[in-house]
Design a protein around this motif. Sequence first.
Motif, PDB file in Angstrom:
ATOM      1  N   GLU A   1     -19.541  45.978 -60.755  1.00 26.93           N
ATOM      2  CA  GLU A   1     -20.075  46.429 -59.466  1.00 26.93           C
ATOM      3  C   GLU A   1     -21.060  45.417 -58.895  1.00 26.93           C
ATOM      4  O   GLU A   1     -21.144  45.223 -57.682  1.00 26.93           O
ATOM      5  N   PHE A   2     -21.797  44.743 -59.767  1.00 27.11           N
ATOM      6  CA  PHE A   2     -22.824  43.803 -59.330  1.00 27.11           C
ATOM      7  C   PHE A   2     -22.296  42.397 -59.081  1.00 27.11           C
ATOM      8  O   PHE A   2     -23.055  41.517 -58.700  1.00 27.11           O
TER       9      PHE A   2
ATOM     10  N   THR B   1     -26.304  39.760 -60.721  1.00 24.58           N
ATOM     11  CA  THR B   1     -26.380  39.861 -59.262  1.00 24.58           C
ATOM     12  C   THR B   1     -26.956  38.584 -58.641  1.00 24.58           C
ATOM     13  O   THR B   1     -26.565  38.191 -57.537  1.00 24.58           O
TER      14      THR B   1
ATOM     15  N   ASP C   1     -28.779  49.366 -57.394  1.00 24.20           N
ATOM     16  CA  ASP C   1     -28.415  50.784 -57.468  1.00 24.20           C
ATOM     17  C   ASP C   1     -28.171  51.239 -58.907  1.00 24.20           C
ATOM     18  O   ASP C   1     -27.376  50.637 -59.641  1.00 24.20           O
TER      19      ASP C   1
ATOM     20  N   LYS D   1     -28.517  43.394 -56.012  1.00 22.40           N
ATOM     21  CA  LYS D   1     -28.114  44.792 -56.186  1.00 22.40           C
ATOM     22  C   LYS D   1     -29.027  45.474 -57.199  1.00 22.40           C
ATOM     23  O   LYS D   1     -29.402  44.890 -58.221  1.00 22.40           O
TER      24      LYS D   1
ATOM     25  N   GLY E   1     -31.336  43.827 -49.902  1.00 20.49           N
ATOM     26  CA  GLY E   1     -30.078  44.191 -50.542  1.00 20.49           C
ATOM     27  C   GLY E   1     -29.270  43.034 -51.079  1.00 20.49           C
ATOM     28  O   GLY E   1     -28.174  43.254 -51.620  1.00 20.49           O
TER      29      GLY E   1
END
Length: 357
Positions: free
Chosen positions: A222-223, A197, A325, A323, A320
């Motif tokens: 996703e990152f 990230t 999550d 990342k 944010g």
Amino acid sequence: MQVPKIMKALVAKKPGEYVLETSWPTPECGPDDIILKVEGCGVCAGDIKCRHGAAMFWGDQVQPRWVEPPFIPGHEFIGRIVQMGANVKGYELGQRLAAEQIVPCWECRFCKTGHYWMCEPHRIFGFFNSLNGGMAEYIRLPKEALKYVVPADLPLEKALLIEPYSCSKHCVDRANISCEDVVVIAGAGTLGLGMVTYAKQRNPKTLIVLDMMDSRLAKAKEFGADLVMNPGKVDVVSEVKRLTGNYGCDVYIEATGHPSAVGQGLQMIRKLGRFIEFSVFGEPATVDWSIIGDRKELDVLGAHLSPYCYDYVINAIADGTLKTDGIVSKTFPIEQWEDAFDAATGKYGDFKVAIVF
């Protein structure tokens, strides 16, 4: 706040003998100290290796013992100030703090030249009986510790990533990534994903992530990873060569902790490339060193701890930019510390596991 005289604490007495004490003395607050009520503490791979008696901690015929038992483990902690010494300035009761894992001496040649993370005495939270860690209800931060205020409203599962992500940032900074670089990060655990990230913020030409677990590769995608590959299913050396006109990647970051990833990287990286070694290994990594010198003239760089990274990481997690999550996948009360250490091995697919209070 009235601080009790005893507390719950996980205490390391010797390899394999970690005991939950329910009446351990609460740390006393000296004139220059801060006492935190711990909210949570992540379980690091180093904590697990130390529990199992790794020689780098407990010593062997080659190296002396480094740890000082009995000690309370844990360096990935977050807490709130409940006591301050008379000489402490600039902080308030109730403030939330994180601290770098190393507590510099500020007297050695490294500390005096700004390289405090390589402090020669090298005392780190969670391995010394005079510098106990965060797997307890309370922890003492001495004057020498590097302390950082954490936003009060930052969710705990995000705040617990400040220390590991700061280590990830330092590693990526060592790689000096440019927009022309094809970057390979080997390993997509918590630290590897922190690298993914953050490396994405450096805008590399292509960001490739390798891992043996497809679930981790999905999180890497996703990152921000452009491409992900499973070395158990794909000839990753040949594929990276194919993608780069048979030259190889410009930057290779080793974050798996498995010796095979070192040789893999040396085969995959181009001539004059930059190889960044981050992992702590459980066994020696044996490679053909002539690849580094005679054949490719590589820059081989190490990365240790998290110097000058906390301010950026705290802000970037909070807004944010980095990342987070799903990274803290399980939390346990201190009474279930054995389950926490078991899950932290990653054998159930967890990323970061923490003990919470």
